[in-house]
Write a protein that holds these residues in place. Structure first.
Motif, PDB file in Angstrom:
ATOM      1  N   VAL A 195       0.841  -1.200   0.000  1.00  0.00           N
ATOM      2  CA  VAL A 195       0.000   0.000   0.000  1.00  0.00           C
ATOM      3  C   VAL A 195       0.875   1.250   0.000  1.00  0.00           C
ATOM      4  CG1 VAL A 195      -1.605   1.358   1.404  1.00  0.00           C
ATOM      5  CG2 VAL A 195      -2.056  -1.041   0.982  1.00  0.00           C
ATOM      6  N   GLY A 196       1.875   1.284   0.873  1.00  0.00           N
ATOM      7  CA  GLY A 196       2.777   2.438   0.917  1.00  0.00           C
ATOM      8  C   GLY A 196       3.523   2.637  -0.386  1.00  0.00           C
ATOM      9  N   ALA A 197       4.012   1.552  -0.963  1.00  0.00           N
ATOM     10  CA  ALA A 197       4.757   1.645  -2.222  1.00  0.00           C
ATOM     11  C   ALA A 197       3.853   2.056  -3.383  1.00  0.00           C
ATOM     12  CB  ALA A 197       5.427   0.313  -2.526  1.00  0.00           C
ATOM     13  N   ALA A 198       2.667   1.461  -3.475  1.00  0.00           N
ATOM     14  CA  ALA A 198       1.759   1.788  -4.579  1.00  0.00           C
ATOM     15  C   ALA A 198       1.246   3.225  -4.467  1.00  0.00           C
ATOM     16  CB  ALA A 198       0.586   0.810  -4.595  1.00  0.00           C
ATOM     17  N   PHE A 199       0.927   3.661  -3.243  1.00  0.00           N
ATOM     18  CA  PHE A 199       0.456   5.029  -3.055  1.00  0.00           C
ATOM     19  C   PHE A 199       1.541   6.021  -3.457  1.00  0.00           C
ATOM     20  CE2 PHE A 199      -1.225   8.615  -0.524  1.00  0.00           C
ATOM     21  CZ  PHE A 199      -2.551   8.550  -0.906  1.00  0.00           C
ATOM     22  N   SER A 200       2.775   5.725  -3.087  1.00  0.00           N
ATOM     23  CA  SER A 200       3.897   6.585  -3.479  1.00  0.00           C
ATOM     24  C   SER A 200       4.104   6.579  -4.981  1.00  0.00           C
ATOM     25  CB  SER A 200       5.183   6.120  -2.795  1.00  0.00           C
ATOM     26  OG  SER A 200       5.077   6.251  -1.419  1.00  0.00           O
ATOM     27  N   GLU A 201       4.031   5.397  -5.579  1.00  0.00           N
ATOM     28  CA  GLU A 201       4.252   5.284  -7.015  1.00  0.00           C
ATOM     29  C   GLU A 201       3.223   6.100  -7.791  1.00  0.00           C
ATOM     30  OE1 GLU A 201       3.545   3.659 -10.986  1.00  0.00           O
ATOM     31  OE2 GLU A 201       2.318   2.979  -9.335  1.00  0.00           O
ATOM     32  N   VAL A 202       1.990   6.026  -7.379  1.00  0.00           N
ATOM     33  CA  VAL A 202       0.920   6.737  -8.083  1.00  0.00           C
ATOM     34  C   VAL A 202       1.066   8.251  -7.928  1.00  0.00           C
ATOM     35  CG1 VAL A 202      -1.567   7.199  -8.008  1.00  0.00           C
ATOM     36  CG2 VAL A 202      -0.742   4.868  -8.055  1.00  0.00           C
ATOM     37  N   HIS A 203       1.437   8.709  -6.739  1.00  0.00           N
ATOM     38  CA  HIS A 203       1.440  10.140  -6.484  1.00  0.00           C
ATOM     39  C   HIS A 203       2.773  10.829  -6.733  1.00  0.00           C
ATOM     40  CE1 HIS A 203      -2.225   8.846  -4.474  1.00  0.00           C
ATOM     41  NE2 HIS A 203      -2.659  10.051  -4.760  1.00  0.00           N
ATOM     42  N   LEU A 204       3.873  10.081  -6.705  1.00  0.00           N
ATOM     43  CA  LEU A 204       5.174  10.709  -6.933  1.00  0.00           C
ATOM     44  C   LEU A 204       5.705  10.480  -8.340  1.00  0.00           C
ATOM     45  CD1 LEU A 204       6.943   9.979  -3.543  1.00  0.00           C
ATOM     46  CD2 LEU A 204       5.794  12.065  -4.282  1.00  0.00           C
ATOM     47  N   TRP A 205       5.327   9.373  -8.977  1.00  0.00           N
ATOM     48  CA  TRP A 205       5.767   9.132 -10.339  1.00  0.00           C
ATOM     49  C   TRP A 205       4.594   9.283 -11.277  1.00  0.00           C
ATOM     50  CZ3 TRP A 205       7.632   6.438  -6.132  1.00  0.00           C
ATOM     51  CH2 TRP A 205       8.983   6.679  -5.853  1.00  0.00           C
ATOM     52  N   ARG A 206       3.923   8.225 -11.570  1.00  0.00           N
ATOM     53  CA  ARG A 206       2.677   8.294 -12.337  1.00  0.00           C
ATOM     54  C   ARG A 206       1.967   6.970 -12.275  1.00  0.00           C
ATOM     55  NH1 ARG A 206       3.387  10.745 -17.746  1.00  0.00           N
ATOM     56  NH2 ARG A 206       1.239  11.013 -17.237  1.00  0.00           N
ATOM     57  N   PRO A 207       0.651   6.982 -12.443  1.00  0.00           N
ATOM     58  CA  PRO A 207      -0.103   5.729 -12.361  1.00  0.00           C
ATOM     59  C   PRO A 207       0.302   4.752 -13.464  1.00  0.00           C
ATOM     60  CG  PRO A 207      -1.574   7.617 -12.234  1.00  0.00           C
ATOM     61  CD  PRO A 207      -0.215   8.139 -12.584  1.00  0.00           C
ATOM     62  N   SER A 208       0.163   3.480 -13.189  1.00  0.00           N
ATOM     63  CA  SER A 208       0.496   2.452 -14.179  1.00  0.00           C
ATOM     64  C   SER A 208      -0.500   2.454 -15.333  1.00  0.00           C
ATOM     65  CB  SER A 208       0.494   1.073 -13.521  1.00  0.00           C
ATOM     66  OG  SER A 208       1.421   1.048 -12.465  1.00  0.00           O
ATOM     67  N   ILE A 209      -1.752   2.806 -15.053  1.00  0.00           N
ATOM     68  CA  ILE A 209      -2.795   2.832 -16.074  1.00  0.00           C
ATOM     69  C   ILE A 209      -3.228   4.282 -16.269  1.00  0.00           C
ATOM     70  CG2 ILE A 209      -5.093   2.004 -16.694  1.00  0.00           C
ATOM     71  CD1 ILE A 209      -4.602  -0.311 -14.701  1.00  0.00           C
ATOM     72  N   PRO A 210      -2.935   4.866 -17.427  1.00  0.00           N
ATOM     73  CA  PRO A 210      -3.232   6.286 -17.654  1.00  0.00           C
ATOM     74  C   PRO A 210      -4.689   6.562 -18.010  1.00  0.00           C
ATOM     75  CG  PRO A 210      -2.145   5.377 -19.573  1.00  0.00           C
ATOM     76  CD  PRO A 210      -2.210   4.271 -18.551  1.00  0.00           C
ATOM     77  N   VAL A 211      -5.582   6.450 -17.035  1.00  0.00           N
ATOM     78  CA  VAL A 211      -7.001   6.672 -17.318  1.00  0.00           C
ATOM     79  C   VAL A 211      -7.585   7.808 -16.481  1.00  0.00           C
ATOM     80  CG1 VAL A 211      -7.417   4.292 -18.026  1.00  0.00           C
ATOM     81  CG2 VAL A 211      -7.712   4.938 -15.642  1.00  0.00           C
ATOM     82  N   TRP A 212      -6.756   8.571 -15.797  1.00  0.00           N
ATOM     83  CA  TRP A 212      -7.264   9.536 -14.833  1.00  0.00           C
ATOM     84  C   TRP A 212      -7.208  10.986 -15.316  1.00  0.00           C
ATOM     85  CZ3 TRP A 212      -9.858   7.197 -11.221  1.00  0.00           C
ATOM     86  CH2 TRP A 212      -9.512   5.907 -10.865  1.00  0.00           C
ATOM     87  N   GLY A 213      -6.896  11.216 -16.570  1.00  0.00           N
ATOM     88  CA  GLY A 213      -6.864  12.583 -17.081  1.00  0.00           C
ATOM     89  C   GLY A 213      -5.798  13.421 -16.407  1.00  0.00           C
ATOM     90  N   ILE A 214      -6.179  14.586 -15.850  1.00  0.00           N
ATOM     91  CA  ILE A 214      -5.214  15.467 -15.196  1.00  0.00           C
ATOM     92  C   ILE A 214      -4.555  14.784 -14.008  1.00  0.00           C
ATOM     93  CG2 ILE A 214      -6.916  16.534 -13.684  1.00  0.00           C
ATOM     94  CD1 ILE A 214      -5.326  19.124 -13.901  1.00  0.00           C
TER      95      ILE A 214
END
Length: 69
Positions: free
Chosen positions: A7-26
């Motif tokens: 959870v900590g790693a995935a939350f960091s990955e999404v918010h500090l780098w970028r999501p794995s699946i680009p479906v969130w627009g901005i």
């Protein structure tokens, strides 16, 4: 234990780098690009910290269980 770290790693990955699946627009942009406020940074840090603490607590409980055997 593993879930806390994931959870900590995935939350960091999404918010500090970028999501794995680009479906969130901005929201595909990371915190650095978006220029988020201190509240968002605090929530990110607390989420990672709680994930690490959950993992540590799980490891401690598992160690106690193994020690009883």
């Amino acid at each position: 234990m593993i879930n806390g770290l994931l959870v900590g790693a995935a939350f960091s990955e999404v918010h500090l780098w970028r999501p794995s699946i680009p479906v969130w627009g901005i929201w595909n942009d990371n915190f650095f690009i978006l220029g988020v406020d201190w509240i968002s940074w605090t929530i990110l840090a607390l989420t990672v910290l709680v994930g690490a603490l959950v993992s540590a607590a799980g490891a401690y409980a598992l160690g106690l269980q193994w020690a009883e055997r």
